[in-house]
Write a protein that holds these residues in place. Structure first.
Motif, PDB file in Angstrom:
ATOM      1  N   LEU A   1       0.811  -1.217   0.000  1.00  0.00           N
ATOM      2  CA  LEU A   1       0.000   0.000   0.000  1.00  0.00           C
ATOM      3  C   LEU A   1       0.846   1.269   0.000  1.00  0.00           C
ATOM      4  O   LEU A   1       0.299   2.376  -0.033  1.00  0.00           O
ATOM      5  N   GLY A   2       2.161   1.126   0.059  1.00  0.00           N
ATOM      6  CA  GLY A   2       3.016   2.301   0.090  1.00  0.00           C
ATOM      7  C   GLY A   2       3.099   2.951   1.454  1.00  0.00           C
ATOM      8  O   GLY A   2       3.618   4.064   1.592  1.00  0.00           O
ATOM      9  N   MET A   3       2.587   2.281   2.490  1.00  0.00           N
ATOM     10  CA  MET A   3       2.641   2.821   3.851  1.00  0.00           C
ATOM     11  C   MET A   3       4.041   2.667   4.441  1.00  0.00           C
ATOM     12  O   MET A   3       4.393   3.341   5.405  1.00  0.00           O
ATOM     13  N   LEU A   4       4.831   1.760   3.874  1.00  0.00           N
ATOM     14  CA  LEU A   4       6.234   1.584   4.214  1.00  0.00           C
ATOM     15  C   LEU A   4       7.037   1.544   2.923  1.00  0.00           C
ATOM     16  O   LEU A   4       6.547   1.057   1.895  1.00  0.00           O
ATOM     17  N   ARG A   5       8.258   2.037   2.968  1.00  0.00           N
ATOM     18  CA  ARG A   5       9.157   1.959   1.817  1.00  0.00           C
ATOM     19  C   ARG A   5      10.011   0.699   1.947  1.00  0.00           C
ATOM     20  O   ARG A   5      10.504   0.384   3.038  1.00  0.00           O
ATOM     21  N   PRO A   6      10.197  -0.031   0.854  1.00  0.00           N
ATOM     22  CA  PRO A   6      11.044  -1.224   0.928  1.00  0.00           C
ATOM     23  C   PRO A   6      12.512  -0.871   1.122  1.00  0.00           C
ATOM     24  O   PRO A   6      12.977   0.178   0.662  1.00  0.00           O
ATOM     25  N   SER A   7      13.230  -1.750   1.801  1.00  0.00           N
ATOM     26  CA  SER A   7      14.676  -1.595   1.928  1.00  0.00           C
ATOM     27  C   SER A   7      15.360  -2.067   0.656  1.00  0.00           C
ATOM     28  O   SER A   7      16.458  -1.607   0.324  1.00  0.00           O
ATOM     29  N   ALA A   8      14.700  -2.993  -0.041  1.00  0.00           N
ATOM     30  CA  ALA A   8      15.213  -3.507  -1.321  1.00  0.00           C
ATOM     31  C   ALA A   8      14.040  -4.113  -2.077  1.00  0.00           C
ATOM     32  O   ALA A   8      12.986  -4.395  -1.506  1.00  0.00           O
ATOM     33  N   GLY A   9      14.223  -4.311  -3.369  1.00  0.00           N
ATOM     34  CA  GLY A   9      13.172  -4.880  -4.199  1.00  0.00           C
ATOM     35  C   GLY A   9      12.098  -3.852  -4.511  1.00  0.00           C
ATOM     36  O   GLY A   9      12.229  -2.663  -4.202  1.00  0.00           O
ATOM     37  N   ARG A  10      11.017  -4.319  -5.126  1.00  0.00           N
ATOM     38  CA  ARG A  10       9.936  -3.393  -5.503  1.00  0.00           C
ATOM     39  C   ARG A  10       8.601  -4.109  -5.512  1.00  0.00           C
ATOM     40  O   ARG A  10       8.527  -5.341  -5.606  1.00  0.00           O
ATOM     41  N   ALA A  11       7.549  -3.312  -5.442  1.00  0.00           N
ATOM     42  CA  ALA A  11       6.188  -3.839  -5.522  1.00  0.00           C
ATOM     43  C   ALA A  11       5.410  -3.024  -6.537  1.00  0.00           C
ATOM     44  O   ALA A  11       5.491  -1.792  -6.560  1.00  0.00           O
ATOM     45  N   GLN A  12       4.638  -3.728  -7.356  1.00  0.00           N
ATOM     46  CA  GLN A  12       3.757  -3.083  -8.328  1.00  0.00           C
ATOM     47  C   GLN A  12       2.331  -3.541  -8.031  1.00  0.00           C
ATOM     48  O   GLN A  12       2.050  -4.738  -8.003  1.00  0.00           O
ATOM     49  N   VAL A  13       1.457  -2.578  -7.790  1.00  0.00           N
ATOM     50  CA  VAL A  13       0.074  -2.870  -7.419  1.00  0.00           C
ATOM     51  C   VAL A  13      -0.857  -2.146  -8.380  1.00  0.00           C
ATOM     52  O   VAL A  13      -0.758  -0.926  -8.542  1.00  0.00           O
TER      53      VAL A  13
END
Length: 244
Positions: free
Chosen positions: A51-63
């Motif tokens: 949901l973008g409420m946290l930023r990843p330390s690595a990698g990515r998410a597509q929603v």
């Protein structure tokens, strides 16, 4: 069929400890995906990353085709969610709480019909002007689910949605989720400690253990592999992990 959720080696660390580790996940549009794991396995953190409420330390998410970091506002507008303990305006009714939520989400048209439909779906259409402060735990949980679906999102993320619900409420929730997926094409991602309920609800299930997505399977595959189904499979996977 396209994928609503795609993650690639998604990782999140807190003070040097990785809570979500290299999670690569795909959730098909219109499907119900269940996530199971022990307390602290990383389920809630994973949902917040999507949901973008946290930023990843690595990698990515597509929603829904959007990047969870660069386009989180668009993701939040198109997604309904229930994560952790829901908070309401206690002195207001269910209707007024949903009206404020829709206004916040930027929806001005068809407000009454959306609210009426959502409350009917969760069995709260007869609460009238009763303030939320007088609601039972189960009623509050149903209102939280109504708030998650009232703007008719494309993706629904529910963290332990059966909390506080009695057996009839859990069965009604199962029917609601099935209807949203089958009739409206909504994609649903949920977590639950009630393994038997996940077997009846989700078309695909993933086991998250210490932040890692260890295994994915359908309920049918779990039954074919182990007589005890999902519960036995989950226990065996967890025990195998402890020996590593």
């Amino acid at each position: 069929m396209s994928d609503t959720v795609i993650t690639r080696q998604l990782t999140r660390a807190f003070e040097g400890r990785e809570v979500v580790k290299d999670v690569s996940l795909r959730v098909e549009q219109g499907s119900i995906y269940g996530l199971v794991g022990r307390n602290g396995a990383g389920k809630t953190t994973l949902f917040k990353l999507l949901l973008g409420m946290l930023r990843p330390s690595a990698g990515r998410a597509q929603v829904l085709g959007f990047d969870s970091v660069k386009e989180k506002e668009e993701i939040l507008r198109r997604t309904g969610s229930l994560i952790e303990t829901p908070v309401f305006y206690e002195h207001l009714s269910a209707v007024d709480n949903l009206r404020l939520h829709l206004a916040y989400m930027g929806f001005s048209g068809e407000m009454d019909s959306r609210i009426g439909d959502a409350l009917e779906r969760v069995g709260l259409s007869d609460t009238g002007k009763q303030p939320v402060s007088a609601f039972s735990l189960g009623m509050r949980q149903r209102l939280a689910i109504a708030r998650a679906i009232v703007h008719r999102p494309e993706l629904l993320i529910l963290d332990e949605p059966a909390n506080g619900l009695d057996p009839l409420g859990i069965r009604a929730l199962r029917g609601l989720l099935a209807g949203l997926a089958e009739e409206e094409g909504m994609t649903i991602l949920l977590s639950s400690h009630i393994l038997s309920e996940l077997e009846k609800t989700a078309g695909r299930i993933g086991i998250l253990e210490e932040g890692r997505l260890l295994e994915e399977f359908s309920p049918k595959e779990a039954q074919e592999r182990f007589p005890g189904g999902l519960e036995e499979l989950f226990i065996r996977v967890a025990e195998r992990r402890e020996k590593l």
